[in-house]
Design a protein around this motif. Structure first.
Motif, PDB file in Angstrom:
ATOM      1  N   LYS A 132     -17.711 -20.947  -5.955  1.00 40.28           N
ATOM      2  CA  LYS A 132     -17.286 -19.784  -6.507  1.00 40.28           C
ATOM      3  C   LYS A 132     -18.394 -19.106  -6.872  1.00 40.28           C
ATOM      4  O   LYS A 132     -19.674 -19.389  -7.095  1.00 40.28           O
ATOM      5  N   GLU A 133     -18.478 -17.882  -7.461  1.00 37.69           N
ATOM      6  CA  GLU A 133     -19.575 -17.097  -8.022  1.00 37.69           C
ATOM      7  C   GLU A 133     -20.053 -17.849  -9.193  1.00 37.69           C
ATOM      8  O   GLU A 133     -21.387 -17.459  -9.497  1.00 37.69           O
ATOM      9  N   ASP A 134     -19.630 -18.598  -9.803  1.00 46.08           N
ATOM     10  CA  ASP A 134     -20.340 -19.329 -10.980  1.00 46.08           C
ATOM     11  C   ASP A 134     -21.291 -20.490 -10.442  1.00 46.08           C
ATOM     12  O   ASP A 134     -21.908 -20.963 -11.058  1.00 46.08           O
ATOM     13  N   ASN A 135     -21.422 -20.423  -9.032  1.00 44.82           N
ATOM     14  CA  ASN A 135     -22.140 -21.490  -8.328  1.00 44.82           C
ATOM     15  C   ASN A 135     -21.831 -23.048  -8.956  1.00 44.82           C
ATOM     16  O   ASN A 135     -23.117 -23.802  -8.729  1.00 44.82           O
ATOM     17  N   ARG A 136     -20.942 -23.303  -9.398  1.00 42.21           N
ATOM     18  CA  ARG A 136     -20.617 -24.762  -9.691  1.00 42.21           C
ATOM     19  C   ARG A 136     -19.186 -25.387  -9.535  1.00 42.21           C
ATOM     20  O   ARG A 136     -19.152 -26.407  -9.402  1.00 42.21           O
ATOM     21  N   THR A 137     -18.319 -24.255  -9.285  1.00 44.94           N
ATOM     22  CA  THR A 137     -16.975 -24.615  -9.157  1.00 44.94           C
ATOM     23  C   THR A 137     -16.600 -24.610  -7.715  1.00 44.94           C
ATOM     24  O   THR A 137     -16.635 -23.585  -6.804  1.00 44.94           O
ATOM     25  N   LEU A 138     -15.820 -25.719  -6.985  1.00 49.36           N
ATOM     26  CA  LEU A 138     -15.553 -25.682  -5.806  1.00 49.36           C
ATOM     27  C   LEU A 138     -14.238 -25.209  -5.449  1.00 49.36           C
ATOM     28  O   LEU A 138     -13.280 -25.494  -6.161  1.00 49.36           O
ATOM     29  N   VAL A 139     -14.100 -24.300  -4.300  1.00 45.75           N
ATOM     30  CA  VAL A 139     -12.850 -23.837  -3.981  1.00 45.75           C
ATOM     31  C   VAL A 139     -12.647 -23.874  -2.604  1.00 45.75           C
ATOM     32  O   VAL A 139     -13.583 -24.263  -1.757  1.00 45.75           O
ATOM     33  N   GLY A 140     -11.494 -23.580  -1.780  1.00 46.39           N
ATOM     34  CA  GLY A 140     -11.079 -23.614  -0.444  1.00 46.39           C
ATOM     35  C   GLY A 140     -10.368 -24.371  -0.090  1.00 46.39           C
ATOM     36  O   GLY A 140      -9.441 -25.027  -0.756  1.00 46.39           O
ATOM     37  N   ARG A 141      -9.752 -24.211   1.150  1.00 44.17           N
ATOM     38  CA  ARG A 141      -8.849 -24.979   1.835  1.00 44.17           C
ATOM     39  C   ARG A 141      -8.701 -26.422   1.740  1.00 44.17           C
ATOM     40  O   ARG A 141      -7.897 -26.986   1.331  1.00 44.17           O
TER      41      ARG A 141
END
Length: 298
Positions: free
Chosen positions: A69-78
């Protein structure tokens, strides 16, 4: 904001894993939560139950598959959504690690560093000699991007790029397909395809944006996302192939495989799986059943 700065901003999130190489216990955010099933939890290996969590490795540089994410530390996605939902259905948390590169995934599984790995990994018979798979996403739709101003006419065959330069990511099945298509071009009396190899998809996309290569070949869902974010890009090429599905990878003969397969099929049956794919606008890749190993290729 100038176009060059805007493009850099749009691609930056997809390029962050280099700076976050091999980071452990990376936080994630899921778009959907599901209930646990005690019967499925009973299928988990005793070692995993004793530890209390599943370790998942990923190389997060390909939105909307897996990215920061934009915070450069939290993973997101399918893939984050899918595997976290598998963990929730099994009643056990998933701890994510950034592998620091796609090439680190299979060695990491074989050494026991990760219990599972998800990184847009196509199941292939060659890879099956080293790791095991549970398939969960139909990746038979591929794409080729170019700059809009190039006015490339829509096409559906790699024979339409004979004599042209096309980029692809290192270690991907797209490189193999370009090589096969190049030989077909020559057999048809045409010029071969010139292949440019990039370390990953973001590097290839940036090369198209900057004009260093005219085209880049990769998974449809990822390139569609990039086109939606970067206004100078278009996706003229839509290529359909008969590939085995993108899969969750395991060390050979992992006792965790039956539980993950059962959880995936449970998510498919109750509609949670489809909701996750639809959230990322990639519902077209849904499979009807999560198959394992050789059954994937039948």
């Amino acid at each position: 904001m100038t176009l060059s700065k805007w493009v850099f901003s749009a691609l930056m999130v997809a390029s962050l894993p280099t700076a976050w190489a091999a980071e452990q216990n990376v936080p994630t955010e899921s778009s959907l939560h599901v209930s646990a099933d005690s019967k499925l939890k009973s299928q988990l290996p005793a070692e995993i139950l004793k530890r209390g969590y599943i370790v998942a490795g990923t190389n997060p540089n390909t939105p909307p598959t897996t990215f920061y994410k934009e915070d450069n530390r939290t993973l997101v996605g399918r893939e984050i959504d899918i595997m976290n939902a598998v963990g929730e259905r099994l009643g056990i948390p998933v701890h994510w690690q950034d592998t620091g590169g796609f090439d680190n995934i299979i060695p990491g599984l074989k050494s026991g560093r990760y219990d599972v790995a998800l990184s847009n990994i196509n199941a292939t018979k060659a890879r099956l000699a080293q790791v095991d798979f549970v398939g969960y996403y139909n990746a038979s739709r591929l794409g080729i991007i170019a700059q809009k101003e190039a006015n490339v006419k829509p096409f559906t065959s790699l024979l339409d790029v004979c004599g042209k330069t096309v980029g692809a990511g290192a270690g991907t099945t797209q490189l193999t397909r370009l090589d096969q298509a190049s030989k077909a071009c020559e057999a048809a009396g045409k010029q071969p395809i010139k292949t440019a190899v990039f370390p990953d998809r973001p590097a290839g996309v940036q090369a198209v944006v900057s004009g260093r290569v005219p085209m880049f070949f990769g998974p449809y869902e990822g390139l569609t996302y990039q086109v939606s974010q970067v206004p100078v890009l278009a996706l003229p090429g839509q290529i359909h192939v008969d590939d085995a599905p993108v899969s969750v990878a395991f060390a050979k003969d992992s006792p965790l495989e039956p539980a993950v397969q059962a959880a995936l099929n449970s998510l498919i049956e109750d509609g949670s799986y489809q909701k996750i794919l639809d959230k990322w606008n990639i519902g077209f890749g849904a499979v009807k059943e999560a198959k394992r190993n050789l059954d994937i290729f039948k």
